[in-house]
Design an enzyme around this catalytic site. Sequence first.
Site, PDB file in Angstrom:
ATOM      1  N   ASP A   1      12.277  -7.059  17.867  1.00  0.00           N
ATOM      2  CA  ASP A   1      11.051  -6.314  17.563  1.00  0.00           C
ATOM      3  C   ASP A   1      10.633  -6.642  16.131  1.00  0.00           C
ATOM      4  O   ASP A   1      11.387  -7.265  15.376  1.00  0.00           O
ATOM      5  CB  ASP A   1      11.252  -4.807  17.743  1.00  0.00           C
ATOM      6  CG  ASP A   1       9.939  -4.086  18.031  1.00  0.00           C
ATOM      7  OD1 ASP A   1       8.873  -4.739  18.020  1.00  0.00           O
ATOM      8  OD2 ASP A   1       9.961  -2.864  18.253  1.00  0.00           O
ATOM      9  N   ASP A   2       9.437  -6.183  15.786  1.00  0.00           N
ATOM     10  CA  ASP A   2       8.885  -6.521  14.467  1.00  0.00           C
ATOM     11  C   ASP A   2       9.449  -5.636  13.360  1.00  0.00           C
ATOM     12  O   ASP A   2       9.587  -6.060  12.225  1.00  0.00           O
ATOM     13  CB  ASP A   2       7.368  -6.373  14.501  1.00  0.00           C
ATOM     14  CG  ASP A   2       6.977  -4.957  14.861  1.00  0.00           C
ATOM     15  OD1 ASP A   2       7.100  -4.589  16.042  1.00  0.00           O
ATOM     16  OD2 ASP A   2       6.603  -4.196  13.951  1.00  0.00           O
TER      17      ASP A   2
ATOM     18  N   SER B   1       4.687  -5.849  20.418  1.00  0.00           N
ATOM     19  CA  SER B   1       4.817  -6.135  18.991  1.00  0.00           C
ATOM     20  C   SER B   1       5.913  -7.143  18.660  1.00  0.00           C
ATOM     21  O   SER B   1       5.834  -7.847  17.665  1.00  0.00           O
ATOM     22  CB  SER B   1       5.064  -4.832  18.230  1.00  0.00           C
ATOM     23  OG  SER B   1       6.142  -4.134  18.818  1.00  0.00           O
TER      24      SER B   1
ATOM     25  N   CYS C   1      -6.886   1.780   9.958  1.00  0.00           N
ATOM     26  CA  CYS C   1      -7.939   2.067  10.922  1.00  0.00           C
ATOM     27  C   CYS C   1      -8.645   0.772  11.252  1.00  0.00           C
ATOM     28  O   CYS C   1      -8.366  -0.264  10.661  1.00  0.00           O
ATOM     29  CB  CYS C   1      -8.938   3.044  10.314  1.00  0.00           C
ATOM     30  SG  CYS C   1      -8.175   4.574   9.769  1.00  0.00           S
TER      31      CYS C   1
ATOM     32  N   CYS D   1       1.881  -8.081  -0.818  1.00  0.00           N
ATOM     33  CA  CYS D   1       2.468  -6.757  -1.022  1.00  0.00           C
ATOM     34  C   CYS D   1       3.653  -6.648  -0.067  1.00  0.00           C
ATOM     35  O   CYS D   1       3.514  -6.859   1.135  1.00  0.00           O
ATOM     36  CB  CYS D   1       1.466  -5.641  -0.725  1.00  0.00           C
ATOM     37  SG  CYS D   1       2.263  -4.014  -0.874  1.00  0.00           S
TER      38      CYS D   1
ATOM     39  N   CYS E   1      -1.363  -7.142   2.542  1.00  0.00           N
ATOM     40  CA  CYS E   1      -0.277  -6.382   3.174  1.00  0.00           C
ATOM     41  C   CYS E   1       0.568  -7.282   4.087  1.00  0.00           C
ATOM     42  O   CYS E   1       0.067  -7.812   5.086  1.00  0.00           O
ATOM     43  CB  CYS E   1      -0.895  -5.251   3.982  1.00  0.00           C
ATOM     44  SG  CYS E   1       0.269  -4.408   5.059  1.00  0.00           S
TER      45      CYS E   1
ATOM     46  N   CYS F   1       4.301   3.682   2.172  1.00  0.00           N
ATOM     47  CA  CYS F   1       3.097   2.909   1.814  1.00  0.00           C
ATOM     48  C   CYS F   1       2.019   3.883   1.368  1.00  0.00           C
ATOM     49  O   CYS F   1       1.832   4.924   1.998  1.00  0.00           O
ATOM     50  CB  CYS F   1       2.615   2.125   3.022  1.00  0.00           C
ATOM     51  SG  CYS F   1       1.041   1.295   2.747  1.00  0.00           S
TER      52      CYS F   1
HETATM   53  S1  SF4 Z   1       3.594  -1.113   1.295  1.00  0.00           S
HETATM   54 FE1  SF4 Z   1       4.018  -2.295   3.170  1.00  0.00          FE
HETATM   55  S2  SF4 Z   1       2.571  -1.489   4.675  1.00  0.00           S
HETATM   56 FE2  SF4 Z   1       1.835  -0.856   2.654  1.00  0.00          FE
HETATM   57  S3  SF4 Z   1       0.389  -2.431   1.985  1.00  0.00           S
HETATM   58 FE3  SF4 Z   1       2.386  -2.999   1.154  1.00  0.00          FE
HETATM   59  S4  SF4 Z   1       3.299  -4.345   2.730  1.00  0.00           S
HETATM   60 FE4  SF4 Z   1       1.608  -3.240   3.688  1.00  0.00          FE
END
Ligand code: SF4
Length: 461
Positions: A350-351, A289, A2, A437, A242, A387
Site C-alpha cells: 500500500d502507499d 492506492s 479538496c 515537502c 507535497c 500536515c
Molecule cells: S506535510 Fe506531508 S501531506 Fe503535508 S504538504 Fe508536506 S508532504 Fe504533503
Amino acid sequence: MCGIAGYASSKPTSLATSIVLSILIELQHRGQESAGLATVSLDGYIEVRSGRGTVIEALLNGLTVDMSHRDVFGAIAHTRYSTSGGYMDSVPQPIVIGNGDYRFALAVNGTIANYKMLAKTFGIEGNYNDAQVLANVLYRLALEHNRDVIEALKSFSETAVGGYSVVILTSEPRLVIARDPYGFRPLAYSYNDEEIAVASETAALDVVGYNNWAEVGAGEIISFDGKSLERTHSITATFSPCAFEYVYISRLDSVFNNVNIYTARVQMGYELSKMMPVEADIVVPVPDSGRGAAIGYSRGSGIPLEEGLVINRYLGRGFILPPGLRDVVAKLKYGFIKTAIQGKKVILVDDSIVRGTTMAAIASRLRKYGAKEVHIRISSPPFRYPCFMGIDVASRSELLAWRKMDLVDIASYLNADTVAYNTVENIVKSIGINTLCLACFTGTYPFKGLGVEDLEEMFSR
Ligand code: SF4
C-alpha cells in the site's frame, strides 16, 4: 485535500455549469463530504449552490438543473474534504463574500495554518474555519487595493502560513486562479484565447477534453477577464510540492510539476523491493492506492502480481472519510479472492499507513482466508508528523508510526509477519524533485523557523 474546478469564457455561455461539474466529478477522489458550485453572470450576479455528499448527490440530483440553462461568464466548483472545522461543522464551498457592487466566490484546496492569528489581525469575528478566514481576509485586502483581488493574493502570501490553491470568481466578472508560493497543492488550466478551464489535477482536464493544459506555477496568479489572460506572481519561497500528492492523493493519470504520478508510484515500489526484499509467493496491491507501487515491487522483485482484494468503490476512500465512519468502512471496504491468497506467502503493498485502521483489518482477514504469511510493504516512509498544508491529520497522537515507533510493534499491531517502509531518499529519487515537502515524514516544515510544536500551537489558537 479538496478538489477545485473553474471555467470562464469570452462569450456568455450556458455550458459553464456542465463543464465545471464534469471536471469536478473527475476530482471526486479528493473529497466526498460536500460539493458546491458558483456562477457569475456578465452583470456580476453570483449564484451559489451546495450540498452534502458526492458531486452527484450534492449537485447533479436536481440542484443545479436550473443553473445549467443560464448564460454566464463562468463558474467555479469545489468538492470538500475537511481540513479544519471538523466533518459535521464543515462549510461547503464556494464561499461567497462581499456585498453591493463588489463580491466574489472562492474555493480553496489546502489549509491555512495561521488562520486564527489572521482572523485576529484583521478583526474577523466568529467561529470561522480557515477557508472562511481566507475569503474574509482576501476580501478586505482587495478592498484596500481598489478591489483588486490579485493584489490581495500578493499581500496574503506575505502573511499566510499554509498551503493553498484557489479559484476565485469575481463580480467584475473575472476568474482568478493561484497557487501558494511554496506550490504545495496542484492546480492546472487550459486556455485557448476564448475560454479557460481549471482543475486541481491535470487528469480531470484530460478526461473532459481540455488536453492542452499547463500547470499553474508555484506562487503564480492568473486572471482571465473574458478578453485576455494576465499573469503575475506573489512572493517567492522554496518550491515545496507535497510528496504525498505523488504517494497517495493524486490520480495515477495526473501529472504534478511535470512528473507523471503513475511513473513515480511504480518507481517507489521498485526502490522498496530492492531495499526491503522478502521471500514470498505473490505481491498483492491494496486497491486502488497501492496498485502503482505493487506493480513496481513486483517488477523489482520478480514475484508475480496478483489481485487478492476487491474494493467496494461505493464506500469512498477510507483516509478521506470523516473519523466516525473510518472503522466501519475499514471492515466493509474490501472483499478477498480466497483462491488467490489461500496457502500463499503474501506481500501486501500500500502507499501509506496513517492511522492503521484499514491495514490491520486487511491483514487479519488475509490470514482468516488462508494466507500463510503476510508481509506489509509501504511505498512511503512512516507518517509521523501532522500536515498543516491540506491533509486532515491534526494531531501526532492519531498517527500509527508515532504511537508505535518500532517496526516489530507495528507489525504485531497490524497482525503482519513483517512491516517495512520506504525511505525519504527513495521517495525523492522516485519523484525527482529535491525540494519536496516531506514534513509528515521528517518533521521538517518548509516555513522558516517553524517546527511542529509552533505549527500545532498556531493551528489550535
Ligand atoms: S506535510 Fe506531508 S501531506 Fe503535508 S504538504 Fe508536506 S508532504 Fe504533503
